[in-house]
Every structure is written in C-alpha cells, then in structure tokens.
Scaffold this motif. Structure first.
Motif, PDB file in Angstrom:
ATOM      1  N   ASP A 137       0.832  -1.215   0.000  1.00 50.44           N
ATOM      2  CA  ASP A 137       0.000   0.000   0.000  1.00 50.44           C
ATOM      3  C   ASP A 137       0.864   1.260   0.000  1.00 50.44           C
ATOM      4  O   ASP A 137       0.575   2.228  -0.714  1.00 50.44           O
ATOM      5  N   MET A 138       1.937   1.244   0.798  1.00 48.84           N
ATOM      6  CA  MET A 138       2.831   2.402   0.843  1.00 48.84           C
ATOM      7  C   MET A 138       3.500   2.634  -0.506  1.00 48.84           C
ATOM      8  O   MET A 138       3.596   3.768  -0.989  1.00 48.84           O
ATOM      9  N   ILE A 139       3.950   1.566  -1.132  1.00 46.77           N
ATOM     10  CA  ILE A 139       4.593   1.671  -2.444  1.00 46.77           C
ATOM     11  C   ILE A 139       3.622   2.250  -3.468  1.00 46.77           C
ATOM     12  O   ILE A 139       3.984   3.127  -4.268  1.00 46.77           O
ATOM     13  N   LEU A 140       2.379   1.788  -3.446  1.00 46.84           N
ATOM     14  CA  LEU A 140       1.372   2.292  -4.383  1.00 46.84           C
ATOM     15  C   LEU A 140       1.105   3.780  -4.172  1.00 46.84           C
ATOM     16  O   LEU A 140       0.928   4.534  -5.139  1.00 46.84           O
ATOM     17  N   GLU A 141       1.069   4.217  -2.918  1.00 49.88           N
ATOM     18  CA  GLU A 141       0.860   5.639  -2.613  1.00 49.88           C
ATOM     19  C   GLU A 141       1.974   6.490  -3.227  1.00 49.88           C
ATOM     20  O   GLU A 141       1.718   7.534  -3.833  1.00 49.88           O
ATOM     21  N   VAL A 142       3.215   6.031  -3.052  1.00 45.86           N
ATOM     22  CA  VAL A 142       4.360   6.776  -3.592  1.00 45.86           C
ATOM     23  C   VAL A 142       4.293   6.799  -5.113  1.00 45.86           C
ATOM     24  O   VAL A 142       4.473   7.857  -5.747  1.00 45.86           O
ATOM     25  N   PHE A 143       4.016   5.666  -5.733  1.00 39.91           N
ATOM     26  CA  PHE A 143       3.931   5.612  -7.195  1.00 39.91           C
ATOM     27  C   PHE A 143       2.856   6.560  -7.725  1.00 39.91           C
ATOM     28  O   PHE A 143       3.026   7.196  -8.776  1.00 39.91           O
ATOM     29  N   GLY A 144       1.741   6.656  -6.989  1.00 42.64           N
ATOM     30  CA  GLY A 144       0.646   7.523  -7.420  1.00 42.64           C
ATOM     31  C   GLY A 144       1.006   8.995  -7.410  1.00 42.64           C
ATOM     32  O   GLY A 144       0.367   9.802  -8.104  1.00 42.64           O
ATOM     33  N   GLU A 145       2.031   9.366  -6.646  1.00 40.34           N
ATOM     34  CA  GLU A 145       2.448  10.769  -6.547  1.00 40.34           C
ATOM     35  C   GLU A 145       3.525  11.129  -7.575  1.00 40.34           C
ATOM     36  O   GLU A 145       3.905  12.298  -7.679  1.00 40.34           O
ATOM     37  N   LEU A 146       4.009  10.142  -8.306  1.00 41.00           N
ATOM     38  CA  LEU A 146       5.110  10.389  -9.241  1.00 41.00           C
ATOM     39  C   LEU A 146       4.584  10.733 -10.636  1.00 41.00           C
ATOM     40  O   LEU A 146       3.530  10.236 -11.047  1.00 41.00           O
ATOM     41  N   PRO A 147       5.327  11.544 -11.377  1.00 43.51           N
ATOM     42  CA  PRO A 147       4.891  11.931 -12.735  1.00 43.51           C
ATOM     43  C   PRO A 147       5.306  10.917 -13.801  1.00 43.51           C
ATOM     44  O   PRO A 147       5.447  11.268 -14.970  1.00 43.51           O
ATOM     45  N   TYR A 148       5.519   9.669 -13.376  1.00 49.58           N
ATOM     46  CA  TYR A 148       6.011   8.647 -14.303  1.00 49.58           C
ATOM     47  C   TYR A 148       5.027   7.481 -14.373  1.00 49.58           C
ATOM     48  O   TYR A 148       4.287   7.201 -13.423  1.00 49.58           O
ATOM     49  N   THR A 149       5.048   6.802 -15.490  1.00 46.64           N
ATOM     50  CA  THR A 149       4.348   5.523 -15.599  1.00 46.64           C
ATOM     51  C   THR A 149       5.164   4.483 -14.838  1.00 46.64           C
ATOM     52  O   THR A 149       6.393   4.517 -14.851  1.00 46.64           O
ATOM     53  N   VAL A 150       4.484   3.587 -14.142  1.00 46.17           N
ATOM     54  CA  VAL A 150       5.170   2.533 -13.387  1.00 46.17           C
ATOM     55  C   VAL A 150       4.714   1.179 -13.902  1.00 46.17           C
ATOM     56  O   VAL A 150       3.520   0.878 -13.928  1.00 46.17           O
ATOM     57  N   LEU A 151       5.675   0.379 -14.306  1.00 46.86           N
ATOM     58  CA  LEU A 151       5.415  -0.986 -14.786  1.00 46.86           C
ATOM     59  C   LEU A 151       5.862  -1.929 -13.680  1.00 46.86           C
ATOM     60  O   LEU A 151       7.046  -2.025 -13.369  1.00 46.86           O
ATOM     61  N   TRP A 152       4.914  -2.646 -13.063  1.00 45.19           N
ATOM     62  CA  TRP A 152       5.207  -3.453 -11.875  1.00 45.19           C
ATOM     63  C   TRP A 152       4.884  -4.916 -12.149  1.00 45.19           C
ATOM     64  O   TRP A 152       3.738  -5.269 -12.413  1.00 45.19           O
ATOM     65  N   LYS A 153       5.905  -5.775 -12.057  1.00 43.72           N
ATOM     66  CA  LYS A 153       5.689  -7.219 -12.184  1.00 43.72           C
ATOM     67  C   LYS A 153       5.090  -7.720 -10.868  1.00 43.72           C
ATOM     68  O   LYS A 153       5.771  -7.817  -9.850  1.00 43.72           O
ATOM     69  N   PHE A 154       3.807  -8.039 -10.918  1.00 42.05           N
ATOM     70  CA  PHE A 154       3.060  -8.412  -9.713  1.00 42.05           C
ATOM     71  C   PHE A 154       2.135  -9.570 -10.082  1.00 42.05           C
ATOM     72  O   PHE A 154       1.399  -9.492 -11.075  1.00 42.05           O
ATOM     73  N   GLY A 155       2.147 -10.615  -9.280  1.00 39.34           N
ATOM     74  CA  GLY A 155       1.429 -11.837  -9.637  1.00 39.34           C
ATOM     75  C   GLY A 155      -0.038 -11.864  -9.305  1.00 39.34           C
ATOM     76  O   GLY A 155      -0.725 -12.857  -9.577  1.00 39.34           O
TER      77      GLY A 155
END
Length: 517
Positions: A307-325
């Motif tokens: 959840d913390m990682i997702l919050e940080v990613f949501g604040e960034l001006p970049y697209t995030v590609l996350w390998k998640f199962g």
C-alpha cells in the motif's frame, strides 16, 4: 560432393561428446545462465543431456535431451515466501537452514523417476559432467563418479570463498569478502573482523554440518562406495564463474577458474507486445520498471508495504510498470500491473528512467548493459552483496525492505532519476565490461571443449590443493625462522654473558693481585 559431406559428418561425429548438465536450483535466474551453453554445445554437434527445472524445449536442438524437474518449483516458492514473511533467524541460522533445505531439494530431484533411471542405466556413458556448483550442491558431483568422467563446475553468480578455495584459488577475508556478506570493496575494521570470523569459523562450521547431510543423500542415490564429497570437489577440472573484474572483485585467479560474466545469458532484442509497446511509447515523462525477480515476488511483501509503495507511485509523474502476480484493486492510474514482462526488452526501451530490483545478478546484468540506473532492495543470498556493489560503483542506491518508509522511498526514486551521474556511471562501466576479446559464452564453450580434448584438466590443478594449510599460511616456515632467531639470540646472549663473566673474573683477579702486591 556426397562423399565430402559424409566425410565432414564423420569427422564432426568423431569430435562430438556426450555431456551431462545438472542444474538443481529450482529458479529461472539460475537456470538461464546455463541455457546458452547447452544450446551452443548441442549446435556444435555434442550430445547434451540436462537435468533442469526450466528446459529450453526447442525442437530444433536435436542433440539436446532435457529431463524436466519443474515439479520442484512449488517447494522453492514456499521456501522464499516463508523466508520473507516469517523468518526471524539470525544470518547464520537462516543461511544454514537454506543450505539444508536445498540439499533436500537435491534429494527429491535425484529421487525423480527419469533421474533415477539415468543413474541406474548401465548402458549410459558421458564424457563430461557440467554441474551448478553451489555449496549445497556438491551432491551433483557424484555423477562424475557414477559415469567416470571429468567435471566442470559452473555458477550463475559470483563464487563464494568456500567454492574458490575448493579449486585452489587464493582467498582473503579482507580483500575479497564472501559473496554472501553484504560488503563492498573497502571494509571497515568491524567488517574485516566479521569477514574473518565468517571465513575461518562460521563457514567451516556450516560446511561440516552440510557435508554430513549431503553425504547421506549421495549414499542414498549413488551407493555407499561413492567417494566423500570433498574428494569429488577437489577433482573438478574447471570452474566457470558468472563474474567479471569490472563489477565484481578484481581478484587473482588460477587457470582453472574462468570468468564468464558479461551478459552471456542475454538474448537478441525482440519487439515488445503491441499493447505494452504502445503504453511505454506514450510514457513521455519516462517510466519506472519494478520487478523483484523470479524467486522473490512482489506479492510476497506485507500488505502495508504494498500500500505504501502504491501511494508513492501515485504521486510520481512517471508511468510505473510493476511485475506483480496478483490483481491490485486500489492501484493508481499510472501503475500497470502484469504477472509477466519481457524484462530485457523492457529495459531496452528508450523511455525507461529507473529499474527497482531485488539485486539478482542476471537482472542487474541486463540493466547494466541497457544503461538503466537502479534501486536495489535485497532479500537473501547474493542479493545484498550485489546491491552493495551497485551502490559502491555509483550506479544506484539501496533500500531495506524491512524498514522501507514512504518519504525515504520517494526521495530515493527521485534522486536516482534526476541525478544524471548514476546513468553516466553505468554507461561507462558497461563499455569497460564489454571491451573483451571473447564473450562469456565463447569462453565457456572453448574451455569445455578443452577439457573434453584432454579428458580433464589436471595439469591446470592449483598447487594449493596439494599442500597442508599450515604450509600455505607459512606457519612451518615462520616457526623455523622464529626457532632460528631464538637460537641465534640465545647464542648471542650466552656468548655475551660468558664474555662478561670472563672479563669480570679477570678484573677481579687483577685487582686481588694488585692488593696483595
């Protein structure tokens, strides 16, 4: 013309050999380094049989026979998940527990029907054994005894000091700390003490514990007449190590050790899937690629951390590609989740800004040669060592998954992306690493056929394997020198004292004579 072709086939057939490859680690990142070697050897006319959890399955490779042991992959997944979520053991306990678990994995693979048939088939012959030679897989060397053939050890990572010592390569606890210790090139005093204790106390203790377990597995599957594992280990003809002097320790190597690092497992560029290509092309601000590899999976992380990682990613001006199962319901719109991604080609995309990795050597290698700066989040094995190298070399930063905090995570991401020094450094290092006369796979193939030509490589055997430890440490020489020095000092002191006594006696008598006169 037909006669000429037939002659060529006869000549090539005469040079062909039967090769057995045994890679027991149930992990794609370990297996992938061996695949190019199996492919190239089979294409050169050799009959190659492999025991692997990740077979190539290429019908064009008619000389390649693969025994698929992928049934063991689920056990590996559970081991990793347990380590990440529930392990509260200290370093030594966790490492020894992992070693023992992998020995049990070897036991299960050797008990697998097709493998048992291979071991027991008296009509099967091999000219060479190539094994994944990790501390807990000395068991595999029993195949060399079973088929009476020379052996080559090969590693998908840098070697531990215990492995280097077993082929007679010099080690030094301060100059070349073990690859399982999270240290860089320059150790502090406390790190040197820990490295010394690990090398001379902890490592021998673990080796003794592990050898006893492995010997039982060997006796179970290869019979009680199989030599001790230690004897099989010192008879290895060569050791192929997936390292190079640019990113790993610049250390002295005996001729029997060949460094094959430098991206030997990397494949040629391929087009990305159309939907993924479109997304990454549209990421005009750039994108971040986040993957924890094939063993450590992002879904193994604690829910609060995710959840913390997702919050940080949501604040960034970049697209995030996350390998998640698994599916994530609360992910921000700029985060793209996928169970599988073509990592090499993702890292080659021009819009990539950052790679967040667990520090697996193969993943780092792919990023290095694509000039992508990194953030390393190590979990176990050689990952802390690799990530420390990443930081020391200056092409990335490190984070601890156990203490990861929101502010720290965001600031680290922005630092690596916005500071051009990380990308510039990795580019320079990659250029240095690629400036070699032969690729890693070319070296591996050449030395494999060298061992085949000479039916082993005993002539390259290190003399360090044939002398007692006290001779290597010069204890006998130092003892003789100290004894000689002691005897010399004793004689000097004895002579001086004797002379002093005589002088005193002469002076005394001279004085008495004067008094009497």
């Amino acid at each position: 013309m037909f006669a000429f072709l037939l002659l060529c086939l006869v000549i090539s057939g005469a040079n062909a050999a039967n090769i057995l490859g045994v890679v027991l680690t149930p992990s794609y990142s370990h297996q992938v380094v061996f695949k190019p070697l199996w492919r190239e050897l089979s294409l050169r006319g050799h009959q190659v049989t492999t025991i692997t959890t990740h077979p190539i399955k290429d019908p064009k490779l008619v000389n390649l026979t693969e025994i698929d042991t992928s049934f063991i992959l689920k056990d590996m997944e559970q081991m990793v998940k347990k380590h990440i979520k529930f392990s509260n053991k200290n370093f030594v306990e966790a490492l020894l527990d992992g070693y023992k678990s992998m020995s049990l994995v070897a036991d299960q693979i050797l008990d697998y029907g097709p493998v048992k048939e291979l071991i027991n088939d008296q009509n099967v012959h091999f000219d060479l054994l190539i094994v994944e030679y990790l501390p807990f897989f000395g068991i595999s060397l029993a195949f060399a005894h079973r088929f009476n053939c020379p052996s080559i050890g090969m590693l998908s990572i840098d070697g531990t000091n215990s492995i280097y010592k077993k082929v007679g390569n010099p080690t030094h606890s301060s100059l070349y700390p073990d690859s399982l210790l999270p240290y860089g090139n320059e150790l502090s005093l406390s790190e040197r003490v820990i490295s010394f204790m690990y090398t001379f106390v902890i490592e021998p203790y673990m080796e003794n514990e592990l050898t006893e377990i492995q010997q039982k597995v060997v006796a179970k599957h290869f019979g009680g007449d199989c030599p001790p594992i230690q004897n099989l280990e010192i008879n290895i003809s060569m050791l192929f190590v997936n390292s190079d002097p640019i990113f790993h320790h610049n250390r002295p190597l005996v001729p029997a050790v060949v460094q094959i690092g430098g991206g030997s497992h990397r494949s040629s560029p391929k087009p990305l899937p159309k939907d993924l290509q479109l997304v990454l092309d549209k990421a005009t601000n750039g994108f971040i690629y986040f993957s924890l590899g094939s063993n450590v999976r992002s879904e193994f992380l604690h829910a609060n951390t995710v959840d913390m990682i997702l919050e940080v990613f949501g604040e960034l001006p970049y697209t995030v590609l996350w390998k998640f199962g698994e599916e994530i319901s609360n992910k921000p719109s700029n985060v793209i989740i996928s169970k599988w991604l073509p990592q090499e080609d993702v890292l080659r995309h021009p819009n990539i800004k950052l790679f967040i990795t667990q520090g697996g050597l193969q993943s780092m290698d792919e990023a290095i040669y694509s000039h992508v700066p990194m953030i390393g989040i190590p979990f176990f094995g050689d990952q802390p060592y690799n990530v420390k190298k990443l930081v020391n070399k200056g092409f990335g930063l490190e984070l601890n998954y156990r203490t990861l905090e929101r502010k720290q995570f965001k600031e680290t991401i922005l630092e690596v992306i916005n500071n051009p020094s990380y990308r510039n450094t990795i580019k320079k290092l990659a250029e240095l690493a690629q400036d070699q006369p032969m690729t890693g796979i070319e070296k591996a193939v050449w030395w494999t056929e060298y061992v085949l030509r000479h039916k082993g490589a005993k002539h390259l055997r290190s003399p360090l394997l044939d002398i007692p430890w006290y001779q290597y440490l010069l204890i006998d020489v130092i003892g003789i020198l100290l004894l000689s020095l002691s005897v010399t000092l004793f004689l000097i002191i004895f002579t001086i004292r004797t002379l002093v006594r005589r002088v005193k006696r002469k002076l005394f008598f001279t004085s008495e004579e004067k008094k009497s006169s």
